[in-house]
Design an enzyme around this catalytic site. Structure first.
Site, PDB file in Angstrom:
ATOM      1  N   PHE A 112      51.657  47.528   8.472  1.00  0.00           N
ATOM      2  CA  PHE A 112      50.393  47.747   7.770  1.00  0.00           C
ATOM      3  C   PHE A 112      49.519  46.499   7.750  1.00  0.00           C
ATOM      4  CE2 PHE A 112      52.502  45.681   4.221  1.00  0.00           C
ATOM      5  CZ  PHE A 112      51.489  45.209   3.398  1.00  0.00           C
ATOM      6  N   LYS A 113      50.140  45.339   7.884  1.00  0.00           N
ATOM      7  CA  LYS A 113      49.373  44.102   7.791  1.00  0.00           C
ATOM      8  C   LYS A 113      48.447  43.898   8.981  1.00  0.00           C
ATOM      9  CE  LYS A 113      52.825  42.266   4.736  1.00  0.00           C
ATOM     10  NZ  LYS A 113      53.834  41.261   4.389  1.00  0.00           N
ATOM     11  N   ASP A 114      48.661  44.653  10.056  1.00  0.00           N
ATOM     12  CA  ASP A 114      47.737  44.594  11.189  1.00  0.00           C
ATOM     13  C   ASP A 114      46.327  45.005  10.784  1.00  0.00           C
ATOM     14  OD1 ASP A 114      49.511  43.786  13.241  1.00  0.00           O
ATOM     15  OD2 ASP A 114      50.274  45.830  13.431  1.00  0.00           O
TER      16      ASP A 114
END
Length: 542
Positions: A112-114
Protein backbone atom coordinates in the site's frame (compact mmCIF):
# COMPACT_ATOMS: atom_id res chain seq x y z
CA UNK A 1 -2.11 26.48 2.48
CA UNK A 2 0.59 26.63 5.14
CA UNK A 3 1.83 23.99 7.57
CA UNK A 4 3.09 24.16 11.16
CA UNK A 5 4.65 21.86 13.75
CA UNK A 6 2.48 20.01 16.25
CA UNK A 7 4.92 21.19 18.94
CA UNK A 8 4.63 24.87 18.15
CA UNK A 9 6.99 27.53 16.88
CA UNK A 10 6.41 30.58 14.74
CA UNK A 11 7.35 29.01 11.41
CA UNK A 12 4.65 28.25 8.84
CA UNK A 13 5.94 26.37 5.84
CA UNK A 14 4.79 26.10 2.27
CA UNK A 15 3.84 22.69 0.89
CA UNK A 16 7.23 22.44 -0.82
CA UNK A 17 9.13 23.26 2.36
CA UNK A 18 6.98 20.83 4.34
CA UNK A 19 7.66 17.97 1.92
CA UNK A 20 11.40 18.58 1.71
CA UNK A 21 11.81 19.12 5.47
CA UNK A 22 9.77 16.11 6.58
CA UNK A 23 10.15 16.54 10.33
CA UNK A 24 10.08 19.85 12.21
CA UNK A 25 13.35 20.93 13.90
CA UNK A 26 11.61 20.78 17.30
CA UNK A 27 10.65 17.14 16.74
CA UNK A 28 7.03 17.85 15.85
CA UNK A 29 5.10 16.72 12.79
CA UNK A 30 3.75 19.14 10.22
CA UNK A 31 0.00 19.56 9.85
CA UNK A 32 -2.06 22.01 7.76
CA UNK A 33 -3.13 25.29 9.33
CA UNK A 34 -6.70 24.37 8.38
CA UNK A 35 -8.39 21.23 7.11
CA UNK A 36 -10.23 22.26 3.94
CA UNK A 37 -13.88 21.42 3.38
CA UNK A 38 -15.03 19.60 0.27
CA UNK A 39 -16.61 21.59 -2.58
CA UNK A 40 -20.39 21.87 -2.33
CA UNK A 41 -20.93 19.69 -5.41
CA UNK A 42 -18.18 17.14 -4.72
CA UNK A 43 -20.45 14.06 -4.63
CA UNK A 44 -21.92 14.68 -8.08
CA UNK A 45 -18.81 16.14 -9.70
CA UNK A 46 -16.35 13.54 -8.39
CA UNK A 47 -18.59 10.47 -8.63
CA UNK A 48 -17.18 9.18 -11.93
CA UNK A 49 -13.62 10.40 -11.43
CA UNK A 50 -10.75 7.98 -11.92
CA UNK A 51 -8.28 7.52 -9.10
CA UNK A 52 -5.97 9.98 -10.84
CA UNK A 53 -8.75 12.55 -11.19
CA UNK A 54 -9.59 12.20 -7.50
CA UNK A 55 -5.93 12.62 -6.59
CA UNK A 56 -5.75 15.92 -8.43
CA UNK A 57 -9.03 17.09 -6.88
CA UNK A 58 -8.06 16.21 -3.30
CA UNK A 59 -4.45 17.34 -3.50
CA UNK A 60 -5.52 20.67 -5.01
CA UNK A 61 -7.31 21.48 -1.75
CA UNK A 62 -3.98 21.37 0.10
CA UNK A 63 -1.52 22.67 -2.52
CA UNK A 64 -1.64 26.23 -3.78
CA UNK A 65 -1.56 26.55 -7.59
CA UNK A 66 1.19 29.11 -7.00
CA UNK A 67 3.36 26.20 -5.82
CA UNK A 68 2.25 23.51 -8.28
CA UNK A 69 0.03 24.49 -11.19
CA UNK A 70 -2.97 22.37 -12.14
CA UNK A 71 -1.16 21.16 -15.26
CA UNK A 72 1.96 20.24 -13.28
CA UNK A 73 -0.09 18.42 -10.65
CA UNK A 74 -1.93 16.39 -13.29
CA UNK A 75 1.40 15.37 -14.80
CA UNK A 76 2.86 14.42 -11.40
CA UNK A 77 -0.17 12.31 -10.52
CA UNK A 78 -0.29 10.44 -13.82
CA UNK A 79 3.46 9.83 -13.68
CA UNK A 80 3.09 8.39 -10.17
CA UNK A 81 0.40 5.83 -10.97
CA UNK A 82 1.25 4.71 -14.48
CA UNK A 83 3.15 1.65 -13.20
CA UNK A 84 0.24 0.27 -11.14
CA UNK A 85 -1.04 -3.11 -12.26
CA UNK A 86 -4.75 -2.41 -11.93
CA UNK A 87 -6.55 0.23 -14.03
CA UNK A 88 -8.40 1.47 -10.92
CA UNK A 89 -5.10 1.75 -8.97
CA UNK A 90 -6.83 0.80 -5.69
CA UNK A 91 -9.72 -1.55 -6.60
CA UNK A 92 -12.48 -2.48 -4.17
CA UNK A 93 -13.39 -6.17 -3.85
CA UNK A 94 -16.47 -7.64 -2.18
CA UNK A 95 -15.42 -10.63 -0.06
CA UNK A 96 -18.08 -11.46 2.52
CA UNK A 97 -21.61 -10.19 3.17
CA UNK A 98 -21.08 -6.48 3.90
CA UNK A 99 -17.29 -6.72 4.14
CA UNK A 100 -15.20 -5.28 1.34
CA UNK A 101 -11.45 -5.22 0.80
CA UNK A 102 -9.73 -2.15 -0.59
CA UNK A 103 -6.73 -3.60 -2.38
CA UNK A 104 -3.87 -1.15 -2.07
CA UNK A 105 -1.11 -3.50 -3.23
CA UNK A 106 -1.14 -3.10 -7.01
CA UNK A 107 1.87 -0.78 -7.17
CA UNK A 108 5.48 -1.58 -8.13
CA UNK A 109 6.37 -3.29 -4.82
CA UNK A 110 2.92 -4.80 -4.16
CA UNK A 111 2.38 -2.80 -0.96
CA UNK A 112 0.00 0.00 0.00
CA UNK A 113 2.91 2.35 0.59
CA UNK A 114 3.48 2.55 -3.17
CA UNK A 115 0.40 4.78 -3.42
CA UNK A 116 2.07 7.53 -1.41
CA UNK A 117 5.74 6.90 -2.11
CA UNK A 118 5.49 6.92 -5.89
CA UNK A 119 3.99 10.40 -5.57
CA UNK A 120 6.44 11.52 -2.89
CA UNK A 121 9.42 10.47 -4.99
CA UNK A 122 8.13 12.49 -7.92
CA UNK A 123 7.46 15.49 -5.67
CA UNK A 124 11.05 15.37 -4.38
CA UNK A 125 12.36 15.26 -7.94
CA UNK A 126 10.00 18.01 -9.13
CA UNK A 127 10.98 20.46 -6.38
CA UNK A 128 14.73 19.82 -6.74
CA UNK A 129 14.69 20.20 -10.52
CA UNK A 130 12.81 23.47 -10.23
CA UNK A 131 15.17 24.81 -7.59
CA UNK A 132 18.25 23.84 -9.56
CA UNK A 133 16.84 25.31 -12.79
CA UNK A 134 16.70 28.71 -11.05
CA UNK A 135 20.35 28.67 -9.99
CA UNK A 136 23.04 30.74 -11.61
CA UNK A 137 25.87 29.18 -13.60
CA UNK A 138 28.44 27.69 -11.24
CA UNK A 139 26.12 27.74 -8.24
CA UNK A 140 26.00 24.49 -6.28
CA UNK A 141 22.98 22.33 -6.97
CA UNK A 142 20.43 21.43 -4.32
CA UNK A 143 20.47 17.77 -3.39
CA UNK A 144 18.51 15.64 -0.96
CA UNK A 145 19.66 12.75 1.19
CA UNK A 146 16.59 10.74 2.08
CA UNK A 147 16.95 8.62 5.19
CA UNK A 148 14.26 6.12 6.13
CA UNK A 149 13.64 3.20 8.43
CA UNK A 150 11.45 0.25 7.62
CA UNK A 151 9.95 -2.81 9.19
CA UNK A 152 9.37 -4.08 5.66
CA UNK A 153 7.26 -2.43 2.98
CA UNK A 154 8.25 1.23 3.46
CA UNK A 155 11.83 0.49 2.45
CA UNK A 156 11.13 -1.17 -0.87
CA UNK A 157 8.35 1.28 -1.75
CA UNK A 158 10.60 4.24 -0.97
CA UNK A 159 13.46 2.76 -2.96
CA UNK A 160 11.25 2.11 -5.98
CA UNK A 161 9.89 5.64 -5.67
CA UNK A 162 13.36 7.23 -5.65
CA UNK A 163 15.64 4.86 -7.53
CA UNK A 164 17.59 6.56 -10.29
CA UNK A 165 16.29 10.05 -9.49
CA UNK A 166 18.69 12.89 -10.11
CA UNK A 167 20.22 14.72 -7.11
CA UNK A 168 18.56 12.37 -4.61
CA UNK A 169 20.26 9.68 -2.53
CA UNK A 170 18.29 7.26 -0.40
CA UNK A 171 19.49 5.32 2.63
CA UNK A 172 17.09 2.75 4.04
CA UNK A 173 17.69 1.02 7.36
CA UNK A 174 16.00 -2.24 8.12
CA UNK A 175 16.25 -4.52 11.16
CA UNK A 176 18.47 -7.42 10.20
CA UNK A 177 16.54 -10.70 10.08
CA UNK A 178 13.30 -8.94 11.10
CA UNK A 179 11.73 -8.44 7.67
CA UNK A 180 10.36 -11.11 5.37
CA UNK A 181 12.75 -12.65 2.80
CA UNK A 182 10.77 -11.16 -0.09
CA UNK A 183 10.78 -7.69 1.49
CA UNK A 184 14.52 -7.87 2.09
CA UNK A 185 15.13 -9.04 -1.46
CA UNK A 186 12.98 -6.26 -2.92
CA UNK A 187 15.17 -3.70 -1.18
CA UNK A 188 18.63 -5.18 -1.45
CA UNK A 189 18.44 -6.31 -5.09
CA UNK A 190 17.99 -2.71 -6.28
CA UNK A 191 21.44 -1.69 -7.51
CA UNK A 192 20.85 1.89 -8.66
CA UNK A 193 23.78 4.08 -7.68
CA UNK A 194 21.66 6.40 -5.52
CA UNK A 195 20.30 3.58 -3.34
CA UNK A 196 21.95 2.25 -0.18
CA UNK A 197 20.44 -0.41 2.08
CA UNK A 198 21.67 -0.65 5.67
CA UNK A 199 20.91 -3.74 7.73
CA UNK A 200 20.95 -2.91 11.45
CA UNK A 201 20.96 -5.33 14.34
CA UNK A 202 18.09 -4.17 16.57
CA UNK A 203 14.35 -3.51 16.50
CA UNK A 204 12.36 -1.37 14.12
CA UNK A 205 12.04 1.35 16.76
CA UNK A 206 15.82 1.49 17.09
CA UNK A 207 16.12 1.94 13.33
CA UNK A 208 13.35 4.48 13.24
CA UNK A 209 15.12 6.53 15.88
CA UNK A 210 18.27 6.48 13.75
CA UNK A 211 16.51 7.74 10.68
CA UNK A 212 13.65 9.99 11.57
CA UNK A 213 14.65 12.13 14.50
CA UNK A 214 12.26 9.95 16.41
CA UNK A 215 11.56 11.32 19.81
CA UNK A 216 12.64 8.36 21.93
CA UNK A 217 16.36 8.17 21.25
CA UNK A 218 19.45 10.31 21.46
CA UNK A 219 20.43 8.94 18.04
CA UNK A 220 17.98 11.44 16.59
CA UNK A 221 20.01 14.41 17.82
CA UNK A 222 23.06 13.34 15.90
CA UNK A 223 21.35 12.70 12.57
CA UNK A 224 18.83 15.51 12.29
CA UNK A 225 19.85 18.08 14.89
CA UNK A 226 23.50 18.04 13.85
CA UNK A 227 23.50 21.35 11.94
CA UNK A 228 26.73 20.67 10.11
CA UNK A 229 25.61 17.19 9.06
CA UNK A 230 22.29 18.53 7.84
CA UNK A 231 23.88 21.44 6.02
CA UNK A 232 26.19 19.04 4.24
CA UNK A 233 23.68 16.32 3.33
CA UNK A 234 20.21 17.96 3.49
CA UNK A 235 18.34 15.13 5.18
CA UNK A 236 14.81 14.36 4.09
CA UNK A 237 12.20 12.01 5.55
CA UNK A 238 10.40 9.37 3.54
CA UNK A 239 8.58 7.57 6.35
CA UNK A 240 4.98 8.33 7.14
CA UNK A 241 5.89 11.38 9.19
CA UNK A 242 6.20 13.18 5.84
CA UNK A 243 2.94 15.06 5.30
CA UNK A 244 2.81 14.25 1.58
CA UNK A 245 2.36 10.57 2.38
CA UNK A 246 -0.68 11.21 4.55
CA UNK A 247 -2.16 13.50 1.93
CA UNK A 248 -1.70 10.97 -0.88
CA UNK A 249 -3.38 8.27 1.18
CA UNK A 250 -6.56 10.30 1.77
CA UNK A 251 -7.41 9.79 -1.91
CA UNK A 252 -8.25 6.11 -1.73
CA UNK A 253 -10.85 6.73 0.96
CA UNK A 254 -12.75 8.88 -1.53
CA UNK A 255 -12.14 6.39 -4.32
CA UNK A 256 -13.46 3.47 -2.28
CA UNK A 257 -16.51 5.48 -1.19
CA UNK A 258 -17.60 6.02 -4.79
CA UNK A 259 -16.71 2.49 -5.88
CA UNK A 260 -18.78 0.96 -3.08
CA UNK A 261 -21.83 3.08 -3.87
CA UNK A 262 -21.69 2.18 -7.55
CA UNK A 263 -21.38 -1.53 -6.65
CA UNK A 264 -24.64 -1.60 -4.70
CA UNK A 265 -27.99 -2.34 -6.40
CA UNK A 266 -29.44 0.66 -8.23
CA UNK A 267 -32.42 0.62 -5.88
CA UNK A 268 -30.17 1.27 -2.87
CA UNK A 269 -30.70 4.63 -1.19
CA UNK A 270 -27.15 5.97 -0.69
CA UNK A 271 -28.30 8.02 2.29
CA UNK A 272 -29.15 4.75 4.04
CA UNK A 273 -25.64 3.34 3.57
CA UNK A 274 -22.87 3.87 6.11
CA UNK A 275 -19.25 2.94 5.60
CA UNK A 276 -16.93 1.84 8.38
CA UNK A 277 -13.22 1.69 7.54
CA UNK A 278 -11.14 -0.99 9.24
CA UNK A 279 -7.41 -0.34 9.05
CA UNK A 280 -4.51 -2.60 10.10
CA UNK A 281 -2.43 -0.12 11.99
CA UNK A 282 1.18 0.27 13.08
CA UNK A 283 2.51 3.79 12.67
CA UNK A 284 -1.03 5.22 12.35
CA UNK A 285 -0.45 6.94 9.00
CA UNK A 286 -2.90 4.91 6.90
CA UNK A 287 -5.81 5.40 9.27
CA UNK A 288 -4.87 9.03 9.96
CA UNK A 289 -5.47 9.70 6.25
CA UNK A 290 -9.01 8.43 6.80
CA UNK A 291 -9.41 10.83 9.71
CA UNK A 292 -8.47 13.74 7.45
CA UNK A 293 -10.92 12.51 4.81
CA UNK A 294 -13.65 12.40 7.43
CA UNK A 295 -12.79 15.87 8.73
CA UNK A 296 -12.96 17.15 5.15
CA UNK A 297 -16.52 15.85 4.86
CA UNK A 298 -16.38 12.29 3.51
CA UNK A 299 -19.33 10.42 5.08
CA UNK A 300 -18.21 7.51 7.21
CA UNK A 301 -18.94 5.79 10.49
CA UNK A 302 -16.15 4.86 12.90
CA UNK A 303 -12.60 4.37 11.84
CA UNK A 304 -11.50 1.04 13.30
CA UNK A 305 -7.92 0.65 14.54
CA UNK A 306 -6.83 -2.97 14.08
CA UNK A 307 -3.62 -3.88 15.91
CA UNK A 308 -1.65 -7.04 16.54
CA UNK A 309 0.01 -7.91 19.88
CA UNK A 310 1.91 -4.62 19.71
CA UNK A 311 -1.23 -2.89 20.87
CA UNK A 312 -0.26 0.52 22.22
CA UNK A 313 -3.13 2.04 20.23
CA UNK A 314 -5.78 -0.49 21.28
CA UNK A 315 -4.73 0.08 24.88
CA UNK A 316 -5.03 3.84 24.46
CA UNK A 317 -8.66 3.60 23.34
CA UNK A 318 -9.44 1.33 26.26
CA UNK A 319 -7.70 3.30 29.00
CA UNK A 320 -6.61 6.73 27.77
CA UNK A 321 -3.00 5.77 28.50
CA UNK A 322 -0.47 6.01 25.69
CA UNK A 323 2.36 3.87 27.04
CA UNK A 324 5.13 1.81 25.59
CA UNK A 325 4.83 -0.97 28.16
CA UNK A 326 1.53 -2.69 28.81
CA UNK A 327 0.47 -2.09 32.40
CA UNK A 328 -3.00 -3.49 31.79
CA UNK A 329 -3.87 -7.13 32.51
CA UNK A 330 -2.47 -9.21 29.67
CA UNK A 331 -4.82 -10.67 27.10
CA UNK A 332 -4.70 -14.44 26.76
CA UNK A 333 -3.23 -15.87 23.59
CA UNK A 334 -2.71 -19.45 22.59
CA UNK A 335 0.58 -18.44 20.96
CA UNK A 336 2.56 -15.93 22.97
CA UNK A 337 4.77 -13.78 20.72
CA UNK A 338 8.44 -13.45 21.56
CA UNK A 339 9.48 -10.13 23.06
CA UNK A 340 12.82 -8.44 22.45
CA UNK A 341 14.71 -6.21 24.86
CA UNK A 342 12.82 -3.08 23.79
CA UNK A 343 9.40 -4.62 24.42
CA UNK A 344 8.52 -5.13 20.74
CA UNK A 345 6.68 -8.42 20.19
CA UNK A 346 7.56 -10.41 17.09
CA UNK A 347 4.33 -11.42 15.32
CA UNK A 348 3.15 -12.84 12.02
CA UNK A 349 2.30 -9.28 10.91
CA UNK A 350 5.79 -7.75 11.26
CA UNK A 351 5.09 -4.41 9.58
CA UNK A 352 2.97 -3.64 12.65
CA UNK A 353 5.62 -4.78 15.14
CA UNK A 354 6.47 -1.39 16.61
CA UNK A 355 6.62 -0.02 20.12
CA UNK A 356 5.13 3.41 19.42
CA UNK A 357 3.13 4.92 16.55
CA UNK A 358 4.94 7.86 15.00
CA UNK A 359 1.90 9.47 13.36
CA UNK A 360 -0.29 9.28 16.44
CA UNK A 361 1.06 12.68 17.51
CA UNK A 362 -0.91 14.31 14.71
CA UNK A 363 -4.20 12.93 16.02
CA UNK A 364 -3.25 13.85 19.58
CA UNK A 365 -2.79 17.44 18.43
CA UNK A 366 -6.36 17.61 17.11
CA UNK A 367 -7.66 16.04 20.31
CA UNK A 368 -5.71 18.57 22.39
CA UNK A 369 -7.00 21.39 20.19
CA UNK A 370 -10.60 20.23 20.61
CA UNK A 371 -10.05 20.33 24.37
CA UNK A 372 -9.38 24.11 24.20
CA UNK A 373 -12.92 25.18 23.28
CA UNK A 374 -12.98 27.43 26.34
CA UNK A 375 -10.39 29.67 24.65
CA UNK A 376 -11.97 32.23 22.31
CA UNK A 377 -8.86 33.14 20.29
CA UNK A 378 -8.01 30.77 17.42
CA UNK A 379 -4.32 31.65 17.68
CA UNK A 380 -4.26 31.00 21.41
CA UNK A 381 -6.12 27.70 20.97
CA UNK A 382 -3.53 26.50 18.50
CA UNK A 383 -0.68 27.60 20.74
CA UNK A 384 -2.22 25.87 23.74
CA UNK A 385 -2.62 22.63 21.78
CA UNK A 386 1.04 22.79 20.73
CA UNK A 387 2.16 23.33 24.32
CA UNK A 388 0.06 20.37 25.41
CA UNK A 389 1.51 18.10 22.72
CA UNK A 390 5.07 19.12 23.55
CA UNK A 391 4.37 18.27 27.18
CA UNK A 392 2.76 14.92 26.37
CA UNK A 393 5.60 13.89 24.09
CA UNK A 394 8.17 14.86 26.71
CA UNK A 395 6.36 12.63 29.22
CA UNK A 396 6.43 9.73 26.76
CA UNK A 397 10.14 10.34 26.23
CA UNK A 398 11.00 10.56 29.92
CA UNK A 399 8.67 7.97 31.43
CA UNK A 400 7.41 5.94 28.49
CA UNK A 401 3.79 6.95 28.93
CA UNK A 402 1.23 9.73 29.14
CA UNK A 403 -2.39 9.65 30.25
CA UNK A 404 -4.92 12.00 28.67
CA UNK A 405 -7.99 13.49 30.31
CA UNK A 406 -11.43 11.91 30.15
CA UNK A 407 -12.62 14.63 27.76
CA UNK A 408 -9.74 13.94 25.36
CA UNK A 409 -10.40 10.19 25.46
CA UNK A 410 -14.09 10.75 24.80
CA UNK A 411 -13.22 12.89 21.79
CA UNK A 412 -10.97 10.11 20.48
CA UNK A 413 -13.78 7.58 20.89
CA UNK A 414 -16.16 9.66 18.79
CA UNK A 415 -14.22 8.85 15.63
CA UNK A 416 -12.34 5.65 16.44
CA UNK A 417 -12.68 2.22 17.98
CA UNK A 418 -9.82 -0.24 18.40
CA UNK A 419 -9.27 -3.98 18.65
CA UNK A 420 -6.29 -6.27 19.22
CA UNK A 421 -5.82 -9.47 17.22
CA UNK A 422 -3.43 -12.29 18.17
CA UNK A 423 -1.47 -14.55 15.85
CA UNK A 424 -3.81 -17.51 16.26
CA UNK A 425 -6.79 -15.48 15.10
CA UNK A 426 -4.69 -14.05 12.26
CA UNK A 427 -3.98 -17.57 10.99
CA UNK A 428 -7.57 -18.64 11.48
CA UNK A 429 -8.77 -15.63 9.49
CA UNK A 430 -6.43 -16.40 6.58
CA UNK A 431 -7.82 -19.94 6.55
CA UNK A 432 -11.47 -18.94 6.74
CA UNK A 433 -11.21 -16.37 3.95
CA UNK A 434 -9.34 -18.85 1.78
CA UNK A 435 -12.42 -21.04 2.07
CA UNK A 436 -14.42 -18.30 0.37
CA UNK A 437 -11.72 -17.86 -2.29
CA UNK A 438 -9.83 -14.88 -0.92
CA UNK A 439 -6.20 -15.07 0.18
CA UNK A 440 -4.96 -12.28 2.42
CA UNK A 441 -1.61 -11.35 3.86
CA UNK A 442 -1.36 -11.46 7.70
CA UNK A 443 -1.75 -7.68 8.11
CA UNK A 444 -4.94 -7.63 6.07
CA UNK A 445 -6.06 -10.67 8.09
CA UNK A 446 -5.72 -8.58 11.25
CA UNK A 447 -8.11 -6.10 9.65
CA UNK A 448 -10.53 -8.81 8.48
CA UNK A 449 -10.58 -10.43 11.92
CA UNK A 450 -11.25 -7.06 13.52
CA UNK A 451 -14.05 -6.35 11.05
CA UNK A 452 -15.82 -9.55 12.00
CA UNK A 453 -15.60 -8.69 15.70
CA UNK A 454 -16.90 -5.15 15.20
CA UNK A 455 -19.56 -6.27 12.73
CA UNK A 456 -21.47 -8.07 15.47
CA UNK A 457 -22.00 -4.69 17.14
CA UNK A 458 -22.90 -2.75 13.99
CA UNK A 459 -26.36 -1.71 12.79
CA UNK A 460 -27.42 -3.43 9.52
CA UNK A 461 -26.84 -0.45 7.21
CA UNK A 462 -23.07 -0.42 7.80
CA UNK A 463 -20.71 -1.75 5.15
CA UNK A 464 -17.14 -2.37 6.23
CA UNK A 465 -14.13 -1.59 4.04
CA UNK A 466 -10.94 -3.29 5.20
CA UNK A 467 -7.76 -1.71 3.88
CA UNK A 468 -5.55 -4.44 2.46
CA UNK A 469 -1.94 -3.49 2.95
CA UNK A 470 0.16 -5.98 0.98
CA UNK A 471 0.09 -8.82 -1.52
CA UNK A 472 0.00 -12.16 0.35
CA UNK A 473 3.14 -13.34 -1.44
CA UNK A 474 5.18 -10.85 0.56
CA UNK A 475 4.46 -12.88 3.69
CA UNK A 476 4.76 -16.43 2.45
CA UNK A 477 5.66 -17.89 5.85
CA UNK A 478 2.42 -16.79 7.49
CA UNK A 479 0.24 -17.65 4.51
CA UNK A 480 1.76 -21.09 4.06
CA UNK A 481 1.55 -21.76 7.77
CA UNK A 482 -2.13 -20.85 7.80
CA UNK A 483 -2.97 -22.92 4.74
CA UNK A 484 -0.64 -25.87 5.39
CA UNK A 485 -2.46 -29.09 4.61
CA UNK A 486 -5.30 -27.33 2.80
CA UNK A 487 -6.45 -29.55 -0.03
CA UNK A 488 -5.73 -28.03 -3.41
CA UNK A 489 -3.62 -25.12 -2.15
CA UNK A 490 -0.36 -24.43 -3.94
CA UNK A 491 1.54 -21.28 -3.00
CA UNK A 492 3.48 -20.89 -6.23
CA UNK A 493 0.40 -21.41 -8.36
CA UNK A 494 -2.20 -19.61 -6.22
CA UNK A 495 -0.23 -16.76 -4.68
CA UNK A 496 3.22 -16.09 -6.10
CA UNK A 497 3.23 -13.32 -8.74
CA UNK A 498 5.62 -13.36 -11.67
CA UNK A 499 7.50 -10.36 -10.24
CA UNK A 500 8.73 -12.45 -7.30
CA UNK A 501 9.91 -15.47 -9.25
CA UNK A 502 13.68 -15.69 -8.98
CA UNK A 503 13.88 -12.57 -6.79
CA UNK A 504 15.54 -14.37 -3.87
CA UNK A 505 18.37 -15.55 -6.12
CA UNK A 506 19.30 -12.10 -7.44
CA UNK A 507 22.50 -10.30 -6.49
CA UNK A 508 22.23 -8.26 -3.26
CA UNK A 509 23.81 -4.98 -2.23
CA UNK A 510 23.58 -4.10 1.45
CA UNK A 511 25.76 -2.60 4.18
CA UNK A 512 25.66 -4.33 7.57
CA UNK A 513 25.79 -2.19 10.72
CA UNK A 514 26.44 -4.03 13.93
CA UNK A 515 24.20 -1.93 16.18
CA UNK A 516 21.83 1.07 16.06
CA UNK A 517 24.57 3.67 16.43
CA UNK A 518 24.18 7.08 14.82
CA UNK A 519 27.90 7.36 14.16
CA UNK A 520 27.94 4.12 12.22
CA UNK A 521 25.02 5.32 10.12
CA UNK A 522 26.72 8.68 9.55
CA UNK A 523 29.85 6.88 8.39
CA UNK A 524 27.85 5.00 5.76
CA UNK A 525 26.28 8.23 4.48
CA UNK A 526 29.63 10.05 4.46
CA UNK A 527 31.37 7.27 2.54
CA UNK A 528 28.59 7.14 -0.05
CA UNK A 529 28.74 10.94 -0.47
CA UNK A 530 32.51 10.83 -1.01
CA UNK A 531 32.12 8.07 -3.57
CA UNK A 532 29.53 10.09 -5.51
CA UNK A 533 31.74 13.17 -5.37
CA UNK A 534 34.74 11.24 -6.72
CA UNK A 535 32.58 9.86 -9.52
CA UNK A 536 31.43 13.34 -10.52
CA UNK A 537 35.03 14.59 -10.66
CA UNK A 538 36.12 11.69 -12.83
CA UNK A 539 33.25 12.22 -15.24
CA UNK A 540 34.11 15.90 -15.40
CA UNK A 541 37.70 15.09 -16.33
CA UNK A 542 36.55 12.87 -19.15
Amino acid sequence: MKYFSTRGGSDELSFEETVLTGLAPNGGLYIPVTIPSLPANWETEWRNYTFQDLSVAVLSLYISPDEISKEELVQLVHQSYKAFRHPQVTPLKHVDDKIWVLELFHGPTLAFKDVALQLLGNLFEFFLKRRNARKQAGEAKDTLTVVGATSGDTGSAAIYGLRGKEDISIFILHPKCRVSPIQEAQMTTVTDANVCNIAVRGTFDDCQACCLQYLYSDIVKSLFADKEFNRKHRLGAVNSINWARILAQTVYYFHSYFRLLESLPSTTDPTKVEIQYVVPTGNFGDILAGYYAKRMGLPMADLVVATNANDILARFWKSGRYEKVDSLPSLSEGRQPSVDASGVKATLSPAMDILVSSNFERLLWYLAYEDTKHISSEILRRQEACVTIAGWMEKVKSSGKVEVSVSVLEAARRDFVAERIDDNLTLETIRSYHQISYISDPHTAVGLATARIIKAQNPPQIHQIVLSTAHPAKFSEAVCRALEGTVGFNFERDVLPDEFRGLLEKERRVVDVERPDENLVKDVIEKAARKRSDTVVLRGDI
